[in-house]
Design an enzyme around this catalytic site. Structure first.
Site, mmCIF file in Angstrom:
data_model
loop_
_atom_site.group_PDB
_atom_site.id
_atom_site.type_symbol
_atom_site.label_atom_id
_atom_site.label_comp_id
_atom_site.label_asym_id
_atom_site.label_seq_id
_atom_site.Cartn_x
_atom_site.Cartn_y
_atom_site.Cartn_z
ATOM 1 N N ARG A 134 0.818 -1.198 0.000
ATOM 2 C CA ARG A 134 0.000 0.000 0.000
ATOM 3 C C ARG A 134 0.862 1.262 0.000
ATOM 4 O O ARG A 134 2.050 1.215 0.302
ATOM 5 C CB ARG A 134 -0.923 0.015 1.231
ATOM 6 C CG ARG A 134 -2.026 -1.015 1.195
ATOM 7 C CD ARG A 134 -2.782 -1.102 2.502
ATOM 8 N NE ARG A 134 -1.998 -1.749 3.552
ATOM 9 C CZ ARG A 134 -2.447 -2.016 4.776
ATOM 10 N NH1 ARG A 134 -3.682 -1.663 5.118
ATOM 11 N NH2 ARG A 134 -1.674 -2.625 5.659
ATOM 12 N N TYR A 182 -1.472 4.130 10.704
ATOM 13 C CA TYR A 182 -1.899 3.103 11.653
ATOM 14 C C TYR A 182 -0.741 2.845 12.608
ATOM 15 O O TYR A 182 0.390 2.603 12.171
ATOM 16 C CB TYR A 182 -2.244 1.791 10.940
ATOM 17 C CG TYR A 182 -3.542 1.793 10.164
ATOM 18 C CD1 TYR A 182 -4.764 1.945 10.803
ATOM 19 C CD2 TYR A 182 -3.538 1.606 8.787
ATOM 20 C CE1 TYR A 182 -5.950 1.926 10.095
ATOM 21 C CE2 TYR A 182 -4.720 1.587 8.061
ATOM 22 C CZ TYR A 182 -5.935 1.751 8.721
ATOM 23 O OH TYR A 182 -7.101 1.737 8.006
ATOM 24 N N HIS A 197 -1.448 1.053 16.132
ATOM 25 C CA HIS A 197 -1.768 -0.145 16.916
ATOM 26 C C HIS A 197 -0.777 -0.314 18.068
ATOM 27 O O HIS A 197 -0.177 -1.375 18.261
ATOM 28 C CB HIS A 197 -1.800 -1.389 16.022
ATOM 29 C CG HIS A 197 -2.847 -1.343 14.956
ATOM 30 N ND1 HIS A 197 -4.203 -1.410 15.240
ATOM 31 C CD2 HIS A 197 -2.745 -1.230 13.610
ATOM 32 C CE1 HIS A 197 -4.885 -1.349 14.112
ATOM 33 N NE2 HIS A 197 -4.030 -1.231 13.114
ATOM 34 N N GLU A 205 -6.477 4.384 13.593
ATOM 35 C CA GLU A 205 -7.426 3.420 14.173
ATOM 36 C C GLU A 205 -8.198 3.951 15.372
ATOM 37 O O GLU A 205 -9.156 3.299 15.813
ATOM 38 C CB GLU A 205 -6.711 2.122 14.550
ATOM 39 C CG GLU A 205 -5.769 2.211 15.731
ATOM 40 C CD GLU A 205 -4.354 2.623 15.371
ATOM 41 O OE1 GLU A 205 -3.481 2.520 16.248
ATOM 42 O OE2 GLU A 205 -4.109 3.060 14.215
ATOM 43 N N ASP A 225 -2.928 -7.493 15.014
ATOM 44 C CA ASP A 225 -2.178 -6.246 15.185
ATOM 45 C C ASP A 225 -2.591 -5.494 16.442
ATOM 46 O O ASP A 225 -1.961 -4.506 16.816
ATOM 47 C CB ASP A 225 -2.278 -5.342 13.947
ATOM 48 C CG ASP A 225 -3.693 -5.087 13.494
ATOM 49 O OD1 ASP A 225 -4.626 -5.496 14.212
ATOM 50 O OD2 ASP A 225 -3.873 -4.493 12.418
#
Length: 372
Positions: free
Chosen positions: A15, A94, A96, A118, A270
């Protein structure tokens, strides 16, 4: 503002955090965008497309990190990236944190502002930047689970949907949110017998109304989990507590009651995962066995379908990225309390309470009104 788009370096992560369309919008707002060479290649986006949209292509991540005021990524910064972070930078990605103490402590120590996709919320309390990747991961969980049920992959040798005269596989989905719903749709479409467990009765009523007849809803409690694990061929971990570690719902002892060659796909890995024996894997080596049960625990599942995931993610992130670039993070977060919920670290402080509680670390609220 100078915005940096580094190439993702996590194993088999395809990505990219900004598309050429996003670059065009950012430059139209007067911002400069630095894109690392071939950052978009995994998503089928060429450097020429970025240049045509107004980006400046640079060699290597150091130039991006050295010059950018706002660094936008997809996955959490790895150790070599964390070493390049500055105290006067904002990183938007992100994170996490609750699954990784070292990541948390080292990012706090940089002094940078970390805004986590998130934990951003919309006006309805939903998680708009987690949703598109949860949709991808939910659908992929069945795709991958079906593959690893094949005997050459150490699975039971079962076709998920069966054939006439032969019963289909049984799929157990722990969690009825975005991941679980999308997993159920795909599994049901392939003809599997599906059970969704959740603790929210209103959500179970909704799912019971909208799902086809081969999807069954059950209240999630210890008894029902144990009963269904014994008969399940494929288990999907789809549990989420925003920003915090997943609760453990499947113990190591539970594995001993499961069928040999059954498969667990823990989408929440994750965030620590809901299976006691789960640990993150990669697309290069996605599975391992414990007590005869196949564990699939790739922590960046959507990265394998980079083009779909990139467009789905950037459609959701761009409005927030524009707000951060146009106003700066302080004013943008004052104007949008949901965006302020995304601030997890700020100037050497851990500013997201669930992460602090996970690791028993000091918590301080972020500097602007309305932060978590």
């Amino acid at each position: 503002m100078i915005i940096g788009v580094p190439r993702e370096i996590k194993t088999h992560e395809y990505r990219v955090s900004v598309t050429p369309a996003g670059v065009l919008e950012l430059t139209r707002h007067g911002h400069e965008v630095l894109v690392e060479k071939e950052a978009g290649a995994g998503s089928g986006l060429s450097d020429e497309e970025y240049v045509a949209a107004g980006a400046k292509i640079v060699d290597g991540p150091k130039t991006v990190f050295d010059q950018a005021e706002l660094v936008v990524k997809v996955k959490e910064p790895l150790a070599e990236e964390r070493r390049m972070l500055r105290a006067d930078q904002v990183m938007f990605t992100y994170f996490h944190f609750a699954a990784d103490r070292a990541l948390t402590e080292e990012t706090v120590a940089t002094g940078a502002v970390s805004i986590a996709y998130e934990t951003i919320e919309d006006a309805q309390g939903r998680l708009p930047l987690l949703t598109p990747m949860s949709e991808v991961a939910g659908k992929m969980s069945i795709q991958e689970g079906a593959k690893y049920l094949e005997r050459p992959m150490m699975g039971r040798g079962i076709l998920l949907g069966g054939i006439p005269g032969v019963e289909p596989a049984e799929v157990l989905i722990l969690g009825g949110g975005v991941v679980g719903t999308n997993a159920a749709k795909v599994a049901a479409g392939l003809g599997a017998r599906v059970f969704i467990l959740d603790v929210n009765l209103d959500r179970l009523r909704y799912l019971d109304d909208v799902m086809p007849a081969n999807v069954h809803t059950l209240y999630s409690n210890r008894f029902n989990i144990q009963e269904r694990l014994r008969s399940a061929d494929l288990v999907i971990g789809a549990v989420l507590i925003p920003g915090a570690r997943c609760p453990v719902l499947v113990s190591e002892d539970d594995l001993r009651t499961m069928k040999q060659g059954a498969v667990i796909v823990d989408v929440g890995v994750d965030q620590g995962g809901c299976c006691e024996t789960i640990h993150p894997t990669t697309h290069a080596e996605p599975t391992y066995m414990v007590h005869g049960v196949v564990h699939y625990a790739v922590a960046n599942m959507p990265g394998a379908v980079g083009r779909t995931s990139t467009f789905g993610l950037t459609h959701a992130t761009l409005p927030y990225l524009l707000a951060l670039a146009d106003k700066g993070y302080v004013e943008a977060c004052r104007a949008d309390p949901g965006l302020a919920r995304g601030i997890n670290t700020e100037k050497g402080k851990l500013t997201y309470r669930p992460v602090a509680e996970t690791f028993d670390l000091p918590y301080e609220p972020a500097s602007m009104v309305g932060a978590a």
